[in-house]
Design a protein around this motif. Structure first.
Motif: not given
Lengths: 146, 501
Positions: B256-262, B267-273, B309-310, B316-328
């Motif tokens: 659970l913790r790892a999912s939250g951190i991941g 979400i950070l654009p560019g940082a990713g998995a 990772n997952n 990473a899909l959040v910024p990709m879909l809403t802003l068009g900026v991929p996260g990974s």
């Protein structure tokens, strides 16, 4: 000389050439305040700063392969470029079999296995692409099939 | 409830037998692609895009298929990490740290099942997070003008450069290579050709698919030729696979913790998995302390990076879909897919084409369940696929790449260009220069320039306009921090090295 320095020099030259050609971009009379030159020039400037920093502070060298591996890589590049040109005039099957065979031999030098994988990949992939996925590939060159 | 309605819409699209079939096929293909050494999520999705395109699937079907492949590859990557000590891609590196020692100790089956469950938890929670967060962010994204978008693109390049590379100068050069390539072709606003050198083939610019397939797939072939496919043979026998209930129960908080951190890292654009699995692993390691035995093959060390990772893949899909900026890297490839399908990601996607967004989210949920069901009982089949020798696999990958690109344009020029990108990718990766910024540059270069030029039209050439709104200022500060902070933190956040035998 560290590889990073060489790469930095190449990048520096490329960036300068890029800037130089960016200044030659034609502008139209309908221009906006920035114009079509500005952004490419900015990119070039950032690249110049990056390459200078790479030249001044290079990282340690990576493990470059021995000369023989380099030759193998060069052969692979030439073969792939040849394949790119051959695909249209000679059809799919023959160039694919040859190219796949050569690549296979280069990864693992066993002549029979390489020949088999070249033939197998060529026929198998042709079947997959042509009949399962319905891509319009040509099997043989026109001068063979008439 | 708006979300329930939207989800119902999504499931009504994604649960049709045809799309469901595509999801299952995608998951299966994806797991294989992820499991095969030398093929990760990025290059796997990359070589499949041109083929999907030529198959003539409609946008939703293509999206369902490719996102299933994407999630599947994230799942499959752990198989080669654990059994072969070869990470299929960068984010899977952390899984090797405890997964491989666990497999060597004869617990390979346990590690595989546990990591499968952790992947499920991470991806499932992240998809829920995506459902909740993306519509909110889409509303904020309406406030974005050209100045904000320009700052956002800067942020993406800066964080990506800061995180993905050990040397900022190299990341900056990589971004410039990509941006520079994006400039080639006809200028959007004036309609005049730029930097084509008079070559007619270059008038349309360089197709990003050609660059992606070259940089990711063809360069991999060169690496295998250099190493003669060594190190890809399986060294570990897999005995009977059972479900390790005890380990799963004991690692529940870790997951659970790892999912939250991941998710947050994703979400950070560019940082990713990569950042997601790294932070998840490191934080669990420090929570467990010295006694935790991280690095020696403990279940928590497998669960944490896989969940992280997952979850990051979903985030990473959040910024990709809403802003068009991929996260990974892989979301950059997915962005390429959307662009090929003529879908422009951004806030308007949520209002104009809700069926695409919610169909995608529903199919992610479905893909997740399918993957869990597929991965636990069928893990032995996937392990057998690992035994495909490199001398068949890599030539096969090359041929698929060639056919895919050839079917796009039918011209030898793109193929030669692809080989060129392959050679470039080899040199860049040898020199530890990240290739993802190159892709991102090619994908976003045009948009970034448009944003800048539109901002300057609005302000009549006043540069201060770029930092005139609070959102833009925050983004610029974040961008500078994202680029500079890793230089200071590098001492503390040393990447753990791969386990060597």
């Amino acid at each position: 000389m560290p590889s990073d320095r060489i790469f930095g020099l190449v990048a520096l030259m490329t960036a300068l050439a890029f800037i130089a050609s960016a200044t030659q971009i034609q502008t139209s009379f309908l221009s906006d305040p920035v114009g079509p030159k500005m952004f490419p020039i900015l990119i070039g400037v950032v690249a110049v700063i990056g390459s200078l920093s790479l030249i001044l502070r290079p990282d340690p060298n990576p493990d470059w392969p021995a000369m023989r591996s380099f030759m193998a890589l060069l052969v692979a590049v030439v073969v792939l470029i040849g394949y790119a040109f051959a695909l249209k005039p000679f059809g799919f099957l023959i160039p694919t079999a040859i190219t796949a065979g050569i690549l296979s031999y280069q990864i693992s030098p066993k002549i029979n296995a390489a020949m088999m994988s070249g033939l197998g990949l060529s026929v198998g992939l042709f079947g997959l692409f042509k009949f399962a996925l319905g891509l319009g590939l040509v099997a043989f060159p026109r001068f063979l099939t008439g | 409830m708006e979300i329930i309605d939207n989800l119902a819409l999504g499931f009504s699209i994604a649960l049709s037998p045809y799309t469901l079939m595509l999801a299952v096929i995608g998951c299966f293909l994806g797991t294989i692609i992820g499991a095969l050494p030398g093929l990760g999520p990025s290059n796997g999705v990359a070589i499949l895009i041109p083929l999907t395109f030529t198959l003539g699937l409609d946008a939703t079907s293509a999206l369902v298929l490719m996102t299933s492949v994407y999630y599947g590859a994230m799942y499959g990557g752990r198989i080669s990490s654990i059994l072969l000590n070869i990470p299929g891609d960068e984010p899977a590196l952390m899984t090797t740290l405890d997964g491989y020692p666990m497999a060597k100790a004869g617990r390979g089956g346990d590690a595989l099942v546990l990591s499968g469950v952790a992947s499920f938890v991470g991806a499932f929670l992240a998809t829920i997070g995506l459902m909740l967060l993306a519509p909110m962010l889409a509303r904020v994204a309406y406030l974005f003008g050209p100045a904000e978008y320009f700052a956002l693109y800067m942020l993406a390049f800066c964080t990506l450069g800061g995180m993905a590379s050990n040397n900022q100068a190299k990341a900056a050069i990589a971004s410039c290579i990509g941006l520079g390539i994006a400039m080639i072709g006809v200028d959007n606003s004036s309609g005049l050709p730029r930097l084509t050198g008079g070559n007619l083939h270059l008038m349309d610019g360089v197709d990003f698919l050609v660059a992606i397939v070259g940089l990711f797939a063809i360069s991999e072939v060169f690496f295998f030729i250099e190493s003669h496919g060594k190190g890809s043979s399986i060294g570990i026998k897999l005995e009977k696979v059972t479900i390790p209930w005890k380990d799963i129960y004991e690692t529940k908080w870790t997951m659970l913790r790892a999912s939250g951190i991941g998710f947050i890292a994703g979400i950070l654009p560019g940082a990713g998995a990569s950042l997601g699995s790294f932070l998840a692993y490191m934080s669990e390691k420090s929570i467990a302390g010295e006694k935790g035995g991280f690095g020696t093959g403990v279940p928590k060390g497998v669960a944490a990076p896989e969940a992280g990772n997952n979850a990051a893949a979903g985030g990473a899909l959040v910024p990709m879909l809403t802003l068009g900026v991929p996260g990974s890297g892989t979301t950059a490839v997915l962005l390429a897919l959307l662009m090929t399908l003529n879908i422009t990601p951004g806030p308007t996607l949520f209002t104009d084409r809700p069926e695409v967004v919610w169909g995608l989210i529903a199919s992610l949920l479905i893909a997740n369940v399918v993957l869990l069901l597929m991965n636990v009982p069928m893990v032995k089949i996937f392990v057998r696929i690992l035994q495909v020798p490199a001398w068949i696999l890599l030539p096969g990958v090359t041929m698929v790449s060639f056919v895919g690109i050839y079917s796009l344009s039918g011209s030898y020029f793109d193929l030669v260009l692809m080989v060129g990108f392959g050679a470039l990718g080899y040199v860049l990766r040898k020199l530890d220069i990240p290739t993802v910024p190159v892709i991102l540059g090619i994908l976003l270069g045009g948009h970034m320039e448009d944003a800048l030029r539109r901002a300057m039209v609005l302000s009549d050439g006043d540069v201060a306009y770029l930092v005139s709104s609070p959102i833009a200022i925050v983004l610029w500060v974040a961008a500078i921090l994202g680029f500079v902070a890793p230089m200071m933190l590098r001492k503390f956040l040393e990447k753990p090295q791969r386990v060597t035998d």
